[in-house]
Motif scaffolding. Structure first.
Motif, short mmCIF file in Angstrom:
data_model
loop_
_atom_site.label_atom_id
_atom_site.label_comp_id
_atom_site.label_asym_id
_atom_site.label_seq_id
_atom_site.Cartn_x
_atom_site.Cartn_y
_atom_site.Cartn_z
N ILE A 10 0.86 -1.18 0.00
CA ILE A 10 0.00 0.00 0.00
C ILE A 10 0.90 1.23 0.00
O ILE A 10 2.10 1.13 0.30
CB ILE A 10 -0.96 0.03 1.21
N PRO A 11 0.38 2.42 -0.34
CA PRO A 11 1.21 3.62 -0.36
C PRO A 11 1.94 3.87 0.97
O PRO A 11 1.39 3.64 2.05
CB PRO A 11 0.20 4.73 -0.67
N GLU A 12 3.15 4.34 0.85
CA GLU A 12 4.02 4.52 2.00
C GLU A 12 3.42 5.46 3.04
O GLU A 12 3.62 5.29 4.25
CB GLU A 12 5.38 5.04 1.55
N ALA A 13 2.68 6.48 2.60
CA ALA A 13 2.10 7.44 3.54
C ALA A 13 1.19 6.75 4.55
O ALA A 13 1.17 7.12 5.73
CB ALA A 13 1.33 8.53 2.78
N ALA A 14 0.44 5.76 4.09
CA ALA A 14 -0.45 5.04 5.00
C ALA A 14 0.36 4.16 5.96
O ALA A 14 0.02 4.05 7.15
CB ALA A 14 -1.43 4.19 4.20
N ALA A 298 -5.89 3.91 0.98
CA ALA A 298 -5.00 3.38 2.00
C ALA A 298 -5.02 4.23 3.27
O ALA A 298 -5.00 3.70 4.39
CB ALA A 298 -3.58 3.27 1.46
N MET A 299 -5.08 5.54 3.11
CA MET A 299 -5.11 6.43 4.27
C MET A 299 -6.41 6.24 5.06
O MET A 299 -6.41 6.25 6.30
CB MET A 299 -4.96 7.88 3.82
N LEU A 300 -7.53 6.06 4.37
CA LEU A 300 -8.80 5.83 5.06
C LEU A 300 -8.78 4.48 5.78
O LEU A 300 -9.27 4.37 6.91
CB LEU A 300 -9.96 5.89 4.07
N ALA A 301 -8.21 3.46 5.14
CA ALA A 301 -8.09 2.16 5.81
C ALA A 301 -7.23 2.29 7.07
O ALA A 301 -7.55 1.71 8.12
CB ALA A 301 -7.49 1.13 4.86
N ALA A 302 -6.14 3.04 6.99
CA ALA A 302 -5.29 3.27 8.16
C ALA A 302 -6.05 4.00 9.25
O ALA A 302 -5.97 3.63 10.44
CB ALA A 302 -4.04 4.06 7.76
N ASP A 303 -6.82 5.01 8.87
CA ASP A 303 -7.63 5.75 9.85
C ASP A 303 -8.65 4.82 10.52
O ASP A 303 -8.91 4.93 11.72
CB ASP A 303 -8.35 6.91 9.17
N ASN A 304 -9.25 3.94 9.72
CA ASN A 304 -10.21 2.98 10.28
C ASN A 304 -9.54 2.09 11.33
O ASN A 304 -10.07 1.90 12.43
CB ASN A 304 -10.79 2.10 9.17
N ALA A 305 -8.38 1.55 10.98
CA ALA A 305 -7.67 0.67 11.92
C ALA A 305 -7.25 1.42 13.17
O ALA A 305 -7.44 0.93 14.30
CB ALA A 305 -6.46 0.06 11.22
N LEU A 306 -6.69 2.61 13.00
CA LEU A 306 -6.21 3.38 14.14
C LEU A 306 -7.35 3.77 15.07
O LEU A 306 -7.19 3.76 16.31
CB LEU A 306 -5.47 4.63 13.65
N ALA A 307 -8.49 4.10 14.51
CA ALA A 307 -9.63 4.49 15.34
C ALA A 307 -10.08 3.34 16.24
O ALA A 307 -10.26 3.51 17.45
CB ALA A 307 -10.78 4.96 14.46
N VAL A 308 -10.21 2.16 15.65
CA VAL A 308 -10.66 1.01 16.44
C VAL A 308 -9.62 0.64 17.49
O VAL A 308 -9.96 0.34 18.65
CB VAL A 308 -10.96 -0.19 15.52
#
Length: 319
Positions: A10-14, A298-308
């Motif tokens: 996935i993109p490095e930023a995520a 990828a950033m939204l997926a990361a945000d989803n994981a981090l939130a939970v």
């Protein structure tokens, strides 16, 4: 720090966003991770960031263990995830809606133009090196102005595709589980119909519905026969919504005029009956394939994981 497995590149930023708070094990191989390797890596993790190429089922959830809190899919579709199995185990499942609307709608319109104007045939002819000459009846296609687009599944991507088609002078009908916003319907001049009527009146049918048991082979031999013989079918949703064998036969026998596909039943395998047909455009699942869109997913997926993992509600839970 929690442990997070990312099942593919996935993109490095995520990845940087995830690594700032947690321990991340990201698969970086050029090929998809093997099932055996994936089951080994998920053992004991708190979060799985998954690509649509990986099956997230009861076996994987049990291999991860009871501490698993979230599966964050880097896709809007989630037919690769057994959501009831996640719910049963208290695992939050998330996806990435919204961020890929425009990119996928652009591909849908591209396929409409390529199929109706025979652009794939023209490009293949040039690359073949065969002699050709301009003529009044050479590779004649079909215009869009005044024609009817039938949208199956009038969510965000369906509406964005309809909006683009409207700019080309097309009339819009749609089939959806519910009425769309009256303001959007008025803007598009869109009329809601059942699937039978949509197939009968449309010059182009564009599929944007989610995939599940209710939409498996939604378009088969019977539905293709109900379309105009001058009509085109476009699928940028999920491959199994269309019976590919029936589609290949319909294209071969002139039941419909043409098709454009970005997704396939047994991806990445394409039904062999489609490969030698000139009246179908075949793309390798490029719907969300822009740098901007894949990064946003990828950033939204990361945000989803981090939130939970922080004990909060994710931005985009499934269901």
């Amino acid at each position: 720090m929690s442990r997070v497995v990312v099942t593919g590149r996935i993109p490095e930023a995520a990845l940087e966003k995830l690594r700032a708070e947690h321990e991340v094990d990201a698969w970086a191989g050029p090929e998809s991770i093997s099932r055996e390797e994936l089951l080994r890596r998920v053992a004991g993790v708190d979060a799985v960031v998954s690509l649509l190429t990986e099956r997230i089922d009861a076996e994987l959830l049990d291999a991860a263990g009871p501490q698993l809190k979230v599966v964050a899919n880097v896709a809007v579709g989630y037919d690769n995830i057994n959501v009831p199995a996640c719910t049963e185990r208290g695992v939050v499942a998330t996806n990435t809606p919204g961020v890929l609307i425009d990119a996928t709608a652009d591909i849908a319109l591209s396929l409409i133009l390529m199929a109706t104007r025979r652009l794939g045939e023209g490009e293949r002819l040039i690359r073949s090196g065969e002699a050709w000459k301009w003529g009044m009846f050479f590779l004649l296609g079909s215009s869009l102005k005044g024609k009817t687009l039938g949208v199956v599944g009038m969510g965000g991507i369906g509406q964005a595709t309809a909006r683009r088609a409207k700019a080309f002078g097309m009339e819009i009908v749609y089939q959806s589980r519910s009425e769309i916003d009256p303001a959007v319907a008025s803007e598009l001049g869109a009329r809601r119909v059942d699937l039978d009527e949509l197939l009968a009146v449309s010059d182009v049918v564009s599929l944007h519905c989610p995939y599940g048991p209710a939409t498996h082979h939604l378009i088969g031999a019977e539905q293709l026969a109900a379309m105009k013989d001058s009509a085109y079918l476009v699928n940028t949703a999920r491959g199994p919504i269309v019976d590919e064998a029936a589609l290949a036969a319909a294209l071969r026998d002139g039941i419909i005029a043409g098709a454009g596909l970005d997704v396939y039943e047994q991806e990445p395998t394409v039904h062999p009956g489609l490969l030698d047909l000139d009246n179908v455009v075949l793309l390798p699942h490029l719907g969300s394939a822009t740098v901007e869109t894949r990064t946003a997913m990828a950033m939204l997926a990361a945000d989803n994981a981090l939130a939970v993992l922080s004990g909060n509600q994710p931005p985009a839970p499934i269901g």
